[in-house]
Design an enzyme around this catalytic site. Sequence first.
Site, PDB file in Angstrom:
ATOM      1  N   CYS A 130       0.815  -1.215   0.000  1.00 36.55           N
ATOM      2  CA  CYS A 130       0.000   0.000   0.000  1.00 36.55           C
ATOM      3  C   CYS A 130       0.850   1.267   0.000  1.00 36.55           C
ATOM      4  CB  CYS A 130      -0.938  -0.049   1.209  1.00 36.55           C
ATOM      5  SG  CYS A 130      -2.534   0.647   0.869  1.00 36.55           S
ATOM      6  N   ARG A 176     -12.259   5.847  -4.786  1.00 38.40           N
ATOM      7  CA  ARG A 176     -11.146   5.038  -4.294  1.00 38.40           C
ATOM      8  C   ARG A 176     -11.311   3.614  -4.807  1.00 38.40           C
ATOM      9  NH1 ARG A 176      -8.254   7.186   0.099  1.00 38.40           N
ATOM     10  NH2 ARG A 176      -7.529   5.143   0.757  1.00 38.40           N
ATOM     11  N   HIS A 192      -3.709  -5.830   1.057  1.00 34.29           N
ATOM     12  CA  HIS A 192      -3.540  -6.055   2.490  1.00 34.29           C
ATOM     13  C   HIS A 192      -4.663  -6.966   2.939  1.00 34.29           C
ATOM     14  CE1 HIS A 192      -6.001  -2.310   2.386  1.00 34.29           C
ATOM     15  NE2 HIS A 192      -6.618  -2.891   3.385  1.00 34.29           N
TER      16      HIS A 192
END
Lengths: 292, 593
Positions: free
Chosen positions: A102, A139, A200
Amino acid sequence: MHGRNEARLTLTLGHLYPDQLNLYGDRGNILTLKRRCELRGIELRVVGLGIGDALAPDEYDLLFIGGGQDKEQAPVAQDLFETKGIGLWAAIEDDMPVLAVCGGYQLLAHYYRPAEGPDMKGLGVFDAWTVHKGPRTPRCIGDVVISWNGMTVVGFENHGGRTYLGTARPLGKVLKGHGNNAEDGTEGAVYRNAYGTYLHGSLLPKNPHFADYLIGLALQRKYGLRRLTNLSMPPGEIFNGSTPAQLTPADDPTTLLRPLDDHLEWQAHAAILERLGLYEEAVAALRRAEAA
Amino acid sequence: MQQHWPSPVISQGPNQSESRGSRWLRPKKGRPEAKPGSVTGAARAGQRSRRRRLPLRAALAVISGRAAGALSRRLHLGGGTSIVGLVAQRLYPDIIRHLATQLEHGSVLVTGTNGKTTTSGFLAAILRDAGLRVWRNREGANLLRGVAGALVVRALPSGNLRRGGQAISVFEIDEAVMPQAVRLLEPRAAVFVNLFRDQLDRYGEVESVAALWRQMVKGLPETTTLVLNADDPTTASLGELARGPVLYFGLEDLTLDLSGQGGQGTAGTYQAVDSRSCVRCGSDYRYSARFYSHMGHYQCPHCGLERPAPTVRALQVRQDTFDRLRVTVETPTQLGEIVIPLPGLYNVYNALAAIAVAQALGISWEPIVSGIEQFKPAFGRGERVQVAGRTLRLLLAKNPTGLNEVLRTLFSEGTPRHILFVLNDNIADGRDVSWIWDVDFERAQGLTASLTVAGTRAFDLALRLKYAGFAPEEMTIIPSTPLRALEELTGSQARGRKGRGRGRARHQLQQHQAVAAKTGPKVSAAAEEGATSLGETATPFPGYGLATALEQAIEQTPVGETLFIVPTYTGLLELHRELERRGLTPHYWEGQD
């Protein structure tokens, strides 16, 4: 039963910015590496490297860098560039396995361009760059599956920035989800043994094959195949049934490692695949657990 | 920078007509865009409200809203007041403002990541004991439509509030909706309990909620008292921006300090810290005492920003029993002991927040004590339910700090507990469950008398527990939906598994209990053993779904003992429905208020 000191393998993991970049359950990756090493009699020491700490490449065998809040990313970017940059470059050029997730992934590319304000300079390990296209662009959030080495890797992504690859190789191809930029079907980036990814969730617990791959790379790099055969430990303790001498360096480093009981890991992996409609892949994942 | 040291008790007369009269003269400014997750209609509502107010329209809105609510209940579509509010707001976007002006004692808004429901519950109990008529929104209905619904169900078909006299409303408000709620309700007090990482996919980062709050506080009228947690740096820093009075609450009992007991990162005391750097200059805070997460006595070594001295202070916290906390509270006018009938340090903060508001509203000490001491917890906040001779206790935990504190409360005494964890990843829970890796499950290892893991993300949680040292055999894993791929692999077992699995789970449980009885906390040895016996651990699941999970968990809890259920938000709702189906809890639209 693993306690013969002279034979004990030791790896040192450098955890970069554990206090600043810890937003998305990155601790799970560390716990996974630690436990999977311990179950094989390998000691994994974890050393936190905060802002201001130098990175001496010869002290570590494995590096991890996670993701954090934007507010906390700026001082980290500066420190990465000014304090740790040279050491990190040296380590990566020397084939040290590095996992960057990330925000950490973005910091290892050329730059991060926010919607407003100046660019945040990255280390340029990956020939890639990240652009945030402003609050209008949604997003990239959700479960994500990529294919890596002919296997699936599952995770969760949540990033506003879009990453575009220059000459960097992607880590995998997106099967479900967004990946680097929701446009070109790539996910992550690879340079030598450095792996950048948006996955993640945490990444490693549900992807034991990828966790073992990183451990294998680190063992291979530190001890070399010849050293491993000379160890006084019975091969079955650490290794797969085959004697390591028969392996060539090009082989999958995970074959060095004794398989563990990963039924639960693969079930968790398969559950994600199945809910995304990847039924065949889910069956394949569960078969891996049985084959081990 | 402006300094707002808390003034002593702010007592304002019950009549707020002055502030209410002035609201129409307020300049139009600082209207941020609607945030994701909020009601987008709300922004529009504000714009349209510039039109004349139409009593007729209000009446229509009330009637239609209530009709929709009645229909929804009749058809068993759900019991929320949200549908009522939604319909009413559609017909008259300004309905909240219209009805709220008729409350004689105005409104109090409570927000924060954890503890909204309990804090507003404490406050409502106090105000009721003080003789006021308290109106609340339903727990979870904390968006604007929930607020609208709560007002509309108490309105007459004429479009006016029924019995607005002696009435005060206490609303819990979603963090992101707070700016709109403040504009519509112009509260007498706005309470900020805390700010933790929660649902990153919905709210964004902690910092973006903080930025939203800062913007809002700057626009608050001077008549609104801010009530802030002094021990939470981000929340406390809002005080600097306020134009009106500010009251802080905080803990002063230094024996609760964690930093002396290992602190950050040490095994067993892992804390998920969500606010680390100074709001003013960005340096890392230094703590002279840390109570949990980022709550404590902090100071910025660089710019000198420090925790404000609280006006409402807990001088001493003593745990009498699991859910009896004896707290010595000091306020500018009182020093006394209060027994909080709930477990967990976080509930001390919730009580302090309620006390601070009550003091700001000029409530005397007796109702404050009685309101808190006789408090009945809301569903899922430590409430007790009796089932088949066992006691169920539900402890909602929806983010890392919340769950860490629940685990600390459950396991700090070293008593083995029967546990049912429910981890869901529905939108209201947050889709991203990676936060479970920041939770200190290690502290529960060896202390579970039985352990059932359920929910849409049961496998993720089971895996987390495995890495915390639990052997897969110790857990009964009951996912929400079947894993079809596994059924195919294991072939014909699909049909028969249910029954067999159950028997096996029982058998495993007995085995485990026997082992646990003999070896005590040496579970890690068992875990390693489990890891080596390949194939044996292809766990057959004793069924699917939360109803089965609940049944299993109850079955594994001996009669007379307590089963602690720790669900995420939608898990709690599902459990509620399940218990309701069995006639064990009241229908939630017939709640206490």
